[in-house]
Design a protein around this motif. Structure first.
Motif, PDB file in Angstrom:
ATOM      1  N   PHE A   1       9.427 -31.613   3.312  1.00  0.00           N
ATOM      2  CA  PHE A   1       9.892 -30.794   2.276  1.00  0.00           C
ATOM      3  C   PHE A   1       9.284 -31.012   1.195  1.00  0.00           C
ATOM      4  O   PHE A   1       8.719 -30.086   0.309  1.00  0.00           O
ATOM      5  CB  PHE A   1      11.348 -31.296   1.977  1.00  0.00           C
ATOM      6  CG  PHE A   1      12.341 -30.483   3.045  1.00  0.00           C
ATOM      7  CD1 PHE A   1      12.927 -29.382   3.210  1.00  0.00           C
ATOM      8  CD2 PHE A   1      12.638 -31.413   4.072  1.00  0.00           C
ATOM      9  CE1 PHE A   1      13.796 -28.818   4.051  1.00  0.00           C
ATOM     10  CE2 PHE A   1      13.427 -30.700   5.375  1.00  0.00           C
ATOM     11  CZ  PHE A   1      13.860 -29.565   5.228  1.00  0.00           C
ATOM     12  N   LEU A   2       8.991 -32.476   0.562  1.00  0.00           N
ATOM     13  CA  LEU A   2       8.112 -32.422  -0.514  1.00  0.00           C
ATOM     14  C   LEU A   2       6.581 -32.084  -0.361  1.00  0.00           C
ATOM     15  O   LEU A   2       6.005 -31.399  -1.472  1.00  0.00           O
ATOM     16  CB  LEU A   2       7.913 -34.036  -0.683  1.00  0.00           C
ATOM     17  CG  LEU A   2       7.418 -34.406  -2.295  1.00  0.00           C
ATOM     18  CD1 LEU A   2       7.846 -33.749  -3.526  1.00  0.00           C
ATOM     19  CD2 LEU A   2       7.427 -35.984  -2.573  1.00  0.00           C
ATOM     20  N   ASP A   3       6.178 -31.934   0.753  1.00  0.00           N
ATOM     21  CA  ASP A   3       4.648 -31.371   1.057  1.00  0.00           C
ATOM     22  C   ASP A   3       4.735 -30.018   0.536  1.00  0.00           C
ATOM     23  O   ASP A   3       3.866 -29.172   0.180  1.00  0.00           O
ATOM     24  CB  ASP A   3       4.193 -31.668   2.282  1.00  0.00           C
ATOM     25  CG  ASP A   3       4.090 -32.989   2.732  1.00  0.00           C
ATOM     26  OD1 ASP A   3       3.481 -33.732   1.607  1.00  0.00           O
ATOM     27  OD2 ASP A   3       4.475 -33.458   3.608  1.00  0.00           O
ATOM     28  N   ARG A   4       5.968 -29.342   1.177  1.00  0.00           N
ATOM     29  CA  ARG A   4       6.047 -27.659   0.917  1.00  0.00           C
ATOM     30  C   ARG A   4       6.474 -27.294  -0.665  1.00  0.00           C
ATOM     31  O   ARG A   4       5.978 -26.401  -1.095  1.00  0.00           O
ATOM     32  CB  ARG A   4       7.405 -27.215   1.701  1.00  0.00           C
ATOM     33  CG  ARG A   4       7.517 -25.942   1.688  1.00  0.00           C
ATOM     34  CD  ARG A   4       6.112 -24.975   2.124  1.00  0.00           C
ATOM     35  NE  ARG A   4       5.464 -24.781   1.133  1.00  0.00           N
ATOM     36  CZ  ARG A   4       4.180 -24.582   1.190  1.00  0.00           C
ATOM     37  NH1 ARG A   4       3.566 -24.251   2.774  1.00  0.00           N
ATOM     38  NH2 ARG A   4       3.373 -24.084   0.192  1.00  0.00           N
ATOM     39  N   ILE A   5       6.974 -28.545  -1.511  1.00  0.00           N
ATOM     40  CA  ILE A   5       7.363 -28.012  -2.648  1.00  0.00           C
ATOM     41  C   ILE A   5       6.762 -28.789  -3.778  1.00  0.00           C
ATOM     42  O   ILE A   5       7.122 -28.801  -5.109  1.00  0.00           O
ATOM     43  CB  ILE A   5       8.928 -28.123  -3.022  1.00  0.00           C
ATOM     44  CG1 ILE A   5       9.523 -29.744  -2.836  1.00  0.00           C
ATOM     45  CG2 ILE A   5       9.659 -27.309  -2.148  1.00  0.00           C
ATOM     46  CD1 ILE A   5      10.973 -29.797  -3.306  1.00  0.00           C
ATOM     47  N   ASP A   6       5.809 -29.318  -3.497  1.00  0.00           N
ATOM     48  CA  ASP A   6       5.013 -30.273  -4.389  1.00  0.00           C
ATOM     49  C   ASP A   6       4.301 -29.204  -5.789  1.00  0.00           C
ATOM     50  O   ASP A   6       4.092 -29.835  -6.817  1.00  0.00           O
ATOM     51  CB  ASP A   6       3.793 -31.202  -4.000  1.00  0.00           C
ATOM     52  CG  ASP A   6       2.809 -30.409  -3.017  1.00  0.00           C
ATOM     53  OD1 ASP A   6       2.910 -29.076  -3.031  1.00  0.00           O
ATOM     54  OD2 ASP A   6       1.969 -31.017  -2.381  1.00  0.00           O
ATOM     55  N   SER A   7       3.921 -28.127  -5.326  1.00  0.00           N
ATOM     56  CA  SER A   7       3.512 -27.363  -6.237  1.00  0.00           C
ATOM     57  C   SER A   7       4.528 -26.451  -6.875  1.00  0.00           C
ATOM     58  O   SER A   7       4.597 -26.106  -8.281  1.00  0.00           O
ATOM     59  CB  SER A   7       2.442 -26.154  -5.716  1.00  0.00           C
ATOM     60  OG  SER A   7       1.363 -26.804  -4.931  1.00  0.00           O
TER      61      SER A   7
END
Length: 321
Positions: free
Chosen positions: A299-305
């Motif tokens: 999930f963090l890979d998806r919302i890091d931006s």
């Protein structure tokens, strides 16, 4: 007994079709493998997961913006859990469940603390006290969770201090930036600002991927994220400015000149967020923050931006009003 000629032809035709399908499947598998190797992700699952997340976000913002809290709770909760687990892999005992619980509880509290009074059309510049208290509460809750683990997981004072600093970092990074999206959505018309900055982030990711895959030759930050190129960044910049210029007058009710400013700020914030998360993963020695989202990692890979972009969009909202 001789085989009937028509039946023999059907058998040959079937065999030829099967062979053609086998060859075509091999070709597709090879092409997909080349794309995956160059892009660093399994493309088909990534597209499916991205569409599902996008549908959930659009539904929450367009139907009833309070439903956005459900999306925020899920994303922030899982992301905090993942980051805590990644830091544990780096030798720091950060409470995963405690980090997730603190991140989840902070979202509705931050949203409620920053909802303007009835009839207000502008954000209140003195209102952030409740928001900051919410974030402080999340830091203290996660820290207390770690302290409660001392009987089972004792540590010398220096190591315990490092654990507490890492625990606070998770809350300031994931929970704090996550509450920016909740606070932004809580403002009058804030759902359109949230929708707009997410559209810009998605556009930058998509065009960075396409232009980097097609033209990418010059690494942007090879030690942090080897697959990012300056050509990909150029494509993302064009997409960000174009998307934001369209959205500013049509969705945000802002002058058209505001669009390029909005796009550039969100682009830079999102890019720094992406590189920052890559640096964290490099420092703890992992490729993906988790494997929960096929094709995306975690999930963090998806919302890091999205996390730092939310903070930048919130700042622009307050400046614009």
């Amino acid at each position: 007994m001789a085989q009937h000629p028509g039946r023999a032809r059907r058998v040959r035709t079937t065999a030829e079709l099967q062979e053609q399908l086998r060859v075509r499947r091999l070709q597709l598998d090879e092409a997909n493998a080349r794309i995956n190797a160059r892009s660093g992700r399994n493309l088909l699952p990534a597209i499916i997961v991205g569409l599902l997340l996008g549908a959930a976000l659009l539904t929450s913002l367009l139907v009833e913006k309070r439903f956005f809290l459900v999306v925020a709770v899920v994303l922030v909760g899982f992301a905090a859990f993942e980051l805590a687990g990644a830091l544990r892999a780096g030798g720091m005992r950060v409470p995963r469940v405690g980090s997730a619980v603190a991140g989840v509880l902070a979202q509705p509290f931050a949203y409620a603390a920053m909802v303007p009074v009835a009839g207000a059309t502008r954000p209140d510049p003195v209102a952030p006290q409740g928001w900051l208290l919410t974030l402080l509460g999340a830091v203290l809750l996660a820290g207390a969770w770690r302290l409660a683990q001392i009987p089972r997981h004792p540590a010398p004072p220096r190591a315990l201090g490092r654990d507490l600093v890492a625990t606070a970092f998770v809350q300031l990074y994931v929970t704090g930036l996550g509450t920016c999206a909740s606070v932004l959505t809580a403002q009058p018309g804030g759902q359109w600002w949230t929708l707009s900055f997410v559209v810009v982030v998605v556009a930058t990711d998509l065009f960075a991927y396409v232009s980097g895959l097609t033209f990418g030759k010059h690494p942007m930050a090879p030690r942090i994220s080897p697959k990012k190129t300056w050509e990909g960044f150029a494509g993302s910049a064009i997409a960000a400015i174009a998307a934001a210029t369209i959205l500013a007058p049509l969705v945000l009710d802002e002058p058209i000149w505001f669009g390029p400013v909005f796009g550039a700020v969100v682009l830079l914030a999102g890019t720094l967020g992406d590189l920052g998360e890559s640096m964290i993963k490099r420092d703890v020695g992992i490729k993906d923050i988790s494997g929960w989202l096929p094709g995306h990692g975690g999930f963090l890979d998806r919302i890091d931006s999205i996390l730092p972009a939310a903070a930048s969009a919130l700042l622009l909202l307050f400046l614009a009003r």
